[in-house]
Enzyme design. Structure first.
Site, short mmCIF file in Angstrom:
data_model
loop_
_atom_site.label_atom_id
_atom_site.label_comp_id
_atom_site.label_asym_id
_atom_site.label_seq_id
_atom_site.Cartn_x
_atom_site.Cartn_y
_atom_site.Cartn_z
N LYS B 25 16.60 30.39 -51.83
CA LYS B 25 16.51 30.53 -52.61
C LYS B 25 16.96 31.82 -52.88
O LYS B 25 18.19 31.83 -53.85
CB LYS B 25 14.77 30.09 -54.07
CG LYS B 25 14.89 29.82 -55.01
CD LYS B 25 14.35 29.66 -56.10
CE LYS B 25 13.10 28.76 -55.77
NZ LYS B 25 11.91 28.30 -56.07
N ARG B 94 9.31 33.54 -58.51
CA ARG B 94 9.07 32.01 -58.10
C ARG B 94 9.40 32.57 -56.32
O ARG B 94 10.05 33.27 -55.60
CB ARG B 94 11.00 31.47 -57.97
CG ARG B 94 11.41 30.83 -59.27
CD ARG B 94 12.03 29.64 -59.68
NE ARG B 94 12.77 29.51 -60.08
CZ ARG B 94 13.04 29.73 -61.57
NH1 ARG B 94 13.49 30.62 -61.65
NH2 ARG B 94 13.11 28.57 -62.92
N GLY B 103 3.78 22.17 -51.98
CA GLY B 103 2.38 23.21 -51.39
C GLY B 103 2.07 25.38 -51.75
O GLY B 103 1.23 25.47 -51.45
N MET B 105 2.48 28.37 -53.64
CA MET B 105 2.85 28.98 -54.97
C MET B 105 4.23 28.36 -55.98
O MET B 105 5.06 29.25 -55.44
CB MET B 105 2.60 30.19 -55.20
CG MET B 105 2.96 30.07 -56.88
SD MET B 105 2.90 32.66 -57.29
CE MET B 105 4.20 31.98 -58.04
N ARG B 338 21.37 25.13 -53.76
CA ARG B 338 21.41 24.53 -52.53
C ARG B 338 22.21 22.99 -52.49
O ARG B 338 22.48 22.30 -52.87
CB ARG B 338 19.76 24.97 -52.02
CG ARG B 338 19.23 23.64 -52.84
CD ARG B 338 17.65 23.12 -52.45
NE ARG B 338 16.77 21.71 -53.52
CZ ARG B 338 15.86 22.11 -53.84
NH1 ARG B 338 15.09 23.05 -53.05
NH2 ARG B 338 15.17 21.12 -54.26
N HIS B 455 -0.49 1.04 -25.94
CA HIS B 455 -0.09 0.21 -25.93
C HIS B 455 0.59 -0.02 -27.07
O HIS B 455 1.92 -1.00 -26.98
CB HIS B 455 -1.13 -1.35 -25.32
CG HIS B 455 -0.43 -2.67 -25.64
ND1 HIS B 455 -0.53 -3.57 -25.89
CD2 HIS B 455 -0.23 -3.63 -24.49
CE1 HIS B 455 0.07 -4.58 -25.82
NE2 HIS B 455 0.60 -4.28 -24.76
N ARG B 561 10.95 -1.15 -16.71
CA ARG B 561 9.62 -1.25 -16.91
C ARG B 561 8.71 -2.67 -16.41
O ARG B 561 8.65 -3.47 -16.95
CB ARG B 561 8.47 -0.79 -18.00
CG ARG B 561 8.71 1.29 -17.79
CD ARG B 561 7.18 1.30 -19.55
NE ARG B 561 8.31 0.69 -20.77
CZ ARG B 561 8.66 0.75 -21.46
NH1 ARG B 561 8.29 2.32 -21.72
NH2 ARG B 561 9.40 0.92 -22.29
N ARG B 617 12.36 0.28 -12.57
CA ARG B 617 11.07 1.22 -11.92
C ARG B 617 10.16 0.14 -10.71
O ARG B 617 9.58 -0.74 -12.07
CB ARG B 617 10.64 2.41 -12.86
CG ARG B 617 9.14 2.74 -12.27
CD ARG B 617 8.77 3.98 -13.01
NE ARG B 617 8.11 3.21 -14.31
CZ ARG B 617 7.03 3.49 -15.22
NH1 ARG B 617 7.20 4.45 -15.65
NH2 ARG B 617 6.98 2.62 -16.06
N SER B 768 15.71 10.35 -12.27
CA SER B 768 15.45 10.68 -14.06
C SER B 768 14.02 10.98 -14.56
O SER B 768 12.65 10.88 -13.92
CB SER B 768 15.12 9.34 -14.15
OG SER B 768 14.54 9.22 -15.43
N THR B 771 9.32 12.57 -18.61
CA THR B 771 8.91 14.05 -19.47
C THR B 771 7.40 13.63 -20.10
O THR B 771 6.93 14.90 -20.10
CB THR B 771 10.28 14.24 -20.21
OG1 THR B 771 10.13 13.48 -21.01
CG2 THR B 771 10.61 15.44 -19.39
N ASN B 772 7.63 12.32 -20.58
CA ASN B 772 5.67 12.12 -21.14
C ASN B 772 4.77 12.68 -20.30
O ASN B 772 3.80 13.71 -20.35
CB ASN B 772 5.05 10.47 -21.52
CG ASN B 772 6.50 10.21 -22.58
OD1 ASN B 772 7.51 10.57 -23.13
ND2 ASN B 772 6.15 8.81 -22.50
N CYS B 836 14.34 9.44 -19.53
CA CYS B 836 13.30 8.55 -19.67
C CYS B 836 12.18 8.96 -20.18
O CYS B 836 11.67 7.19 -20.62
CB CYS B 836 13.48 7.65 -17.67
SG CYS B 836 12.75 7.62 -17.12
N TYR B 856 22.31 12.16 -18.68
CA TYR B 856 21.92 10.77 -20.03
C TYR B 856 20.72 11.05 -20.14
O TYR B 856 19.94 11.36 -19.91
CB TYR B 856 22.30 9.56 -19.57
CG TYR B 856 21.23 9.29 -18.35
CD1 TYR B 856 19.97 8.24 -19.23
CD2 TYR B 856 21.78 9.12 -16.86
CE1 TYR B 856 18.94 8.10 -17.84
CE2 TYR B 856 21.15 8.63 -15.75
CZ TYR B 856 19.37 8.15 -16.40
OH TYR B 856 18.63 7.36 -15.00
#
Lengths: 879, 879
Positions: B25, B94, B103, B105, B338, B455, B561, B617, B768, B771-772, B836, B856
């Site tokens: 602002k 403000r 959330g 003030m 804005r 799942h 998978r 895989r 590949s 990353t999970n 992946c 990729y």
């Protein structure tokens, strides 16, 4: 590079340093021949290069030609030719890897005999019986060892022949019968293999060599390498040596000799010999041997010569040597030597003795280097003193020491039987904190499930109590178990050796645990060497364990697991009350009760470790470990119904249940969710420290936050700790408060903490590497899950060189440790670094930790002497 | 550095670039004032530096003096003084953080009024009613917002006053009554706080500023930042601005205006205004607003001026702007501007339109940059079109899209109801492969347990079906569930939004999913930008999903998978037969059946992705996932008894049971233990490829080994694959075989594989990144276990800046990825690299993956458009 080397080849380096290339046996034969000039029958070694080439791509090109050249040279030296019908050269073919290795093809003697040359041997020796006995021995040996035939195929015709001849002993069988036996042996070979027994000595030789090469990958050899941590890619060498005969006449003989006693370490020759015998007879134990000292009377000149050789060998190798020799018609031949294996007692005694040797001596550093972890284990724990008559199975060697007792199948039964004065072995699928009374009462513990970090294993190691765990072949059913076809009932006596994992039926005789005086000497020297370089602490969770650890030489506590304090019978109900609390007030009240209990524990520990650092890890395990299992309660619900309290426990257990507890809400995460918990623990600890101070003690406290992953997390936890410390110390006179020495640090046990160690060090006074968990997460190996069939498969197939839970994986996990050391010290140069995973007690890992720059290692109390020794060896190895 | 800046301060850089310092602002007010010269009431901004200093160490030294100086300057500019009894200056206060943030003030208006200055205001405006209305509004606003009092405390006296006066609307309340109300409001403040209402304007100002600062850490603000991924350490700025009054008379007014339609994106002004009103009245919706276009008739000159300002703002900001303005007695004042928020449809349309704007235009790169992932989600999936009247709970937003239907509590019931033509929501604790028919039949899925990789979540995302999972407040019991006090029975209508996690009772109106034509245009431009830089593939496990992914623009499959093929109803019994096999022949037979089934799946996938790479895989999950749970069977055993087959299943389930399955025998470890399994899968795949070749297709196969930790392991697995490929291809004519394009690579999903990527690349054609799992192991976070209470606590307390499962943890997990890229390419420069894990569909993570050099990303089919866009944005951002 050639594939073959004559024993008298002039190597650029001493042959004894070329074991990689020549194998142990070949290197020592070359050393004796080319350096020491001892009387060794000539021969040559086919190198391990040839073996590796063979295993990768079949029989190496050019090897045939090299062997032919070496054989010609050997023939020239001996003045005889292989397969000569008039005066044949005979050779032995022996495997010889870098490390002595049972399970591989051992020895073929008398190679070169065939239907023609046997006659020449008979002529030359004027001993037809000897010639045909040699021939039939050769055929059966070759059949068994090279061709893989069953030995019984040869035993049967021999027994028949003896019966037919009406004689009892082998020696009485006559030449004619032996000639016929050779014929029937050849028929056995032809019938069993579809090929005639090879008559061309070149074929015999190549067959024997290929058999040695192939035996490298035999099942027993592979299993041995896995157990002994020998890499699978070394390969073996093969030694081809002119035969000499100890069985020519009574002026001949053969024996094995040690330059001093390998059992006690006492000085003076030691060994056995047989007159008129071949080496295999000594080893086979068919005839009663004479002690080596008997040579003095029987062959005084030979004895003198041999003792001279012994002295030269000791001086040359600067260690006790193990030899094989043969006397052929009055002439002494040395067939083999190596630095001899020895018991723990002997290793200690020899190491100390040799620092005071006349003429030559070893340094104290060398003496320390001569004692291995296994040697200390032997003198610290009883072991099987004999091969068990009825081995039942082998489980995981979880806690060293051997025990004998009657099998009982529950903690209560075991405790009751022990009460009656019985020696008891507790046999159960797995143990839990509720079984502790039964475990204490038992001589040893056997479980059918769980890995080397299972409850049973960890607890047993802490107590120095023998345990074999994860013995999967053991099927427990009520008050008995079966292994294979054998059933063991309650009260039957069994024996187990937690150092080897062996479980046997009946009583096995045990060695005593009795460290000799040299034990103290060697460890004193070790401490002098490692002083200021690498300290050794112990993992201990209570006063008695801490006192015990100090006795063993621990210089502090590297890991005090406070959860063990929560699991005691009288604490668990309070912990459960804390978890079940409906209101903050209830939780507070339960925490307060726990505080009182924990404080008493801490006072005892700090007292036992007065003026030594004590690292206290705040609560680590997931809360459901303090609750009954959901399965158990659900089963009870479905069958008998639950009490109201049990219903609440079930609800809590379900709410805290986790799919992968190893990666769940534990460690500092618990602290985030229940901050009052950590504050309570620190309060108890600090109050204990103050009590010790007031009693004139010097408490040195290190508070350790487990399972950190981010700097922010550690900053928050550090804040709680610091606030609580300030709160307790705030009430003290300044003079007293100033004496309080408190460090706040963290475990580095997640890969992320290792990667971000630079940031995390901003909030830490010290790091302690939790390499158990770090290994689990870096590999994605849940130790409890993979340590059975999976780890065996991986080690046998060479997918892992070592079990990474026993010896740190230097390339992966170790790389993360090294990165964290670098990152942490970059941020905070004085950062104190230690390790408190099981690797802290493993000599090879200790060497690694020393090299990457840790300040101390910590291990279970009973492992402390080994760690002290290994730390000194690491210092010596990395000057 | 000063803490305060007047709106007309001459910054070195354009103020709109200083949002870190001035907040959004403040930056825009300064931009309008100092750069554009628009009519903005003067004022100043207290910077975020001041807020951060305050939050760390209390009211900053020197801030009072600076504020006093700024106030004096403001007073001089306005010719009035704060609190002046004759002609007072009034200001608004403000908050204004860098990012717009509910959330916190919000606004205090009319600050500066007190018992004296209110009289001056009355005199100056000749409007006593206006003055006292302003005063009582100020007291109540200050009371509520700054002092935190309940608004009802002020509403009650007002209602009483209206009743006493006998009037109905606020406007009819007279000046005397308002004066009395101001008195009673002051009493409310004094009674509630124990302090009189502050009369000194300096105290009022400081109170308001502290309230703004403090509201940064209010619970709602923190929760909002967690949800919107806004860092907790930014702090907020505060804007103090001279008041102008839209409620002075009928020649005054106030409004909000957009430079074009934020809902549709259509060109032309858009907004609302009210005559004779203050800003809060427009927002509060108390009176019916007029459309902005009505200004044209009512205030033609003002309208023209405003349209001119709109045009200048659009040209200056090169984007659609959102403004607030006030007309005070015929003069236009701009209170705020804005870049405006917009719907997905509007974002797409504006982005395309603005590339063809007259006078100024944006580039296609800019257009692509203007569209966010959320915008695409909006046009791709239906959403709640209104705020739900009865929100039940919020679970994890597992799969975007909203759905309305009747609640059913089992897959069978849901499927049966859907059969009858009902719209159905499946409500269950968690789903398993056996529920798939019910999931297909449902409009949406709600589960009370499980995380974002449960799942239900994974399957729903794959289908693009709305799902909310892990809604822990939902207690299911038979055919109903309760949330808080509400019970929902079978057949009751509920609504859920899988993009927000909201679950509501009753029917919520939904927006339609209808991508406008600009969707295609923007994605076409995105593809042009990222072409050859970062490809986008999809994760798909069967033909229809693959075809769907290709429709969405996927350039191949990054993860197929194969376990999903095992879980189909008709396959599971075969898989179990394989696991239970007593003999190799039985195992072989079961594998052969599976081969036939898998081959058909592979043919369909390769056909759908013809001439595009398909990464398959090999089997990854632990075998017990294909067995019933031990708990279930044990319960049945204890209650009803088991059939013989069930007994066998129980024994198998116990034997394969794992404590931490995530870290157990899965991935390539399965292959090591059951090598026939992987050979079967590769055989099925290669036979499918051959079938496709023979049908004239161009199959491009990439075989991927999961969970590798060592080079040796990958070498072994690579051997199996290569052997099987050779075996299948060996039967083909060379001409055909040459067309087969097969790569063999591995997942990099354990920290060890990342650390040892240099070695592992020796055996891999591609990596590949999974990353999970890499995130799970690097943090030691089991996603299913930590994603509930623990992750919330961590995000709220700032221990983690992001949920590392949604956006990759660049410092930790990302560092391992970067190390692995470097290590892998050092060994094999042409190594193909992709990701992946779920991060492959997250824009911020995609940016990271592009920067570290991946080729990729791969994500679920419905996420592909977002990934295409994000990939282009990554390319633009990293030139």
């Amino acid at each position: 590079m050639p594939y073959t080397y004559a024993f008298d080849h002039k190597h650029r380096r001493p042959p004894m340093e070329l074991k990689d290339l020549l194998g142990g046996k070949g290197a020592n034969l070359a050393e004796m021949t080319s350096v020491l000039g001892l009387p060794v029958p000539p021969g040559f070694t086919i190198s391990t290069d040839a073996c590796r080439a063979y295993l990768e791509g079949g029989w190496p090109e050019g090897l045939d030609a090299e062997i032919a050249r070496q054989v010609r040279k050997l023939e020239k030296a001996m003045g005889k030719r292989l397969g000569d019908a008039a005066d044949p050269l005979l050779v032995s073919v022996r495997s010889g890897a870098k490390f002595s290795m049972p399970g591989m093809m051992d020895t073929v003697l008398n190679l070169g005999l065939n239907d023609e040359s046997v006659k020449g041997l008979a002529d030359q020796t004027s001993d037809e019986r000897f010639a045909y006995d040699s021939y039939r021995r050769f055929i059966s040996m070759y059949g068994r060892i090279v061709l893989g035939l069953d030995g019984k195929l040869f035993d049967a015709p021999f027994e028949e022949a003896k019966q037919r001849s009406g004689v009892e002993s082998d020696a009485e069988v006559g030449a004619d019968v032996l000639r016929e036996l050779a014929e029937s042996y050849k028929r056995v070979v032809a019938d069993s293999t579809g090929q005639p027994f090879p008559q061309d000595p070149a074929d015999q030789l190549r067959g024997a060599i290929e058999a040695v090469f192939g035996s490298w990958n035999g099942a027993r050899a592979v299993a041995y390498r896995v157990r002994e941590r020998i890499p699978h890619d070394l390969g073996t060498a093969v030694n081809v040596q002119a035969m000499v005969f100890g069985n020519r006449d009574d002026n001949s003989g053969t024996g094995v000799g040690f330059t001093r006693d390998p059992a006690s370490g006492a000085q003076g020759e030691y060994g056995d010999f047989l007159v008129n015998a071949q080496g295999e007879d000594v080893v086979a134990g068919i005839r009663n041997t004479l002690p080596l000292s008997a040579l003095r009377d029987r062959f005084p000149a030979i004895f003198k010569e041999l003792m001279g050789i012994f002295a030269r060998l000791e001086e040359h190798y600067r260690d006790m040597c193990d030899t094989e020799f043969t006397i052929e018609q009055g002439k002494l031949w040395m067939l083999q030597t190596r630095v001899g294996k020895r018991t723990g007692r002997a290793a200690l005694r020899m190491a100390v003795d040799m620092t005071k040797q006349r003429g030559w001596k070893i340094t104290r550093e060398e003496a320390v280097g001569r004692v291995a972890a296994d040697h200390l284990d032997q003198v610290l724990h009883p072991q099987f003193a004999e091969k068990p008559a009825q081995l039942l199975t082998k489980g995981l060697a979880a806690s060293p020491g051997a025990a004998v007792g009657k099998a009982y199948f529950s903690a209560d039964d075991a405790a009751a039987a022990a009460e009656q004065g019985e020696a008891v072995i507790l046999v159960t699928s797995e143990t839990s904190p509720e079984d502790v009374h039964g475990m204490i009462a038992s001589q040893g513990i056997l479980t059918s499930r769980g890995g080397l970090v299972s409850h049973a294993a960890v607890v047993a190691r802490g107590w120095g109590k023998p345990a074999v765990v994860g013995a999967e072949a053991v099927r427990i059913s009520g008050r008995s178990f079966t292994v294979g076809g054998t059933t063991v009932h309650e009260g039957d006596v069994i024996s187990l050796d937690g150092g080897s994992g062996e479980v046997a039926l009946g009583e096995v005789r045990l060695t005593l645990a009795d460290p000799p005086e040299e034990f103290t000497t060697i460890l004193k020297w070790a401490d002098q060497i490692r002083k200021g370089r690498l300290a050794v602490r112990a993992n201990a969770d209570n006063g008695p364990d801490a006192a015990n650890a100090r006795q063993f030489g621990a210089e502090g506590i590297g890991l005090c697991r406070t959860e063990h304090m929560f699991l005691a019978d009288d604490r668990l109900p309070i912990v459960r009350r804390m978890i079940l609390a409906d209101t903050p007030a209830e939780e507070e009240a339960a925490l307060e009760e726990l505080r009182v209990a924990q404080k008493a524990d801490f006072v005892a520990i700090l007292e036992a470790m007065d003026n030594l650092p004590v690292t206290v890890r705040l609560l680590d395990p997931p809360l459901h470990e303090f609750l009954p299992s959901t399965e158990e309660l659900e089963l009870k619900k479905a069958t008998k119904g639950l009490t109201k309290q049990e219903e609440r426990l079930l609800a809590a257990a379900q709410s805290w249940h986790e799919f992968n507890p190893m990666l769940g809400t534990r460690g500092v995460r618990l602290g985030v969710i229940k901050p009052g918990l950590y504050a309570m623990q620190v309060r108890a600890l600090m109050q204990a420290a103050v009590e010790r101070l007031e009693a004139g003690g010097k408490p040195r406290v290190e508070v350790m936050i487990p399972l950190t992953v981010t700097r922010q997390e550690l900053g928050l936890a550090r804040g709680w700790v610091a606030d609580t410390v300030a709160e307790v110390v705030g009430d003290l006179p300044k003079r007293v408060a100033n004496k309080l020495d408190v460090l706040i640090g963290t475990m580095v046990e997640t890969p992320r903490a290792a990667v971000r160690a630079d940031e995390i060090a901003e909030e830490a006074d010290f790091f302690s590497f939790g390499t158990n968990d770090l290994t689990q997460m870096t590999f994605g190996f849940s130790r409890d899950d993979v340590e059975g069939r999976m780890m065996s498969a991986y080690l046998e197939q060479g997918l892992l060189k070592r079990n990474p839970f026993e010896t740190i994986d230097q390339g992966g996990v170790g790389q993360l440790v090294a990165d964290a050391v670098e990152g942490g010290r970059a941020t905070r140069p004085g950062l104190k670094l230690g390790v408190c995973g099981e690797h802290g007690g493993d000599p090879e890992s200790i060497d690694f930790f020393y090299r990457v720059g840790l300040d101390y290692v910590s291990c279970s109390p009973y492992r402390v002497p080994i760690a002290r020794l290994a730390a000194a060896q690491a210092v010596i190895a990395n000057p």
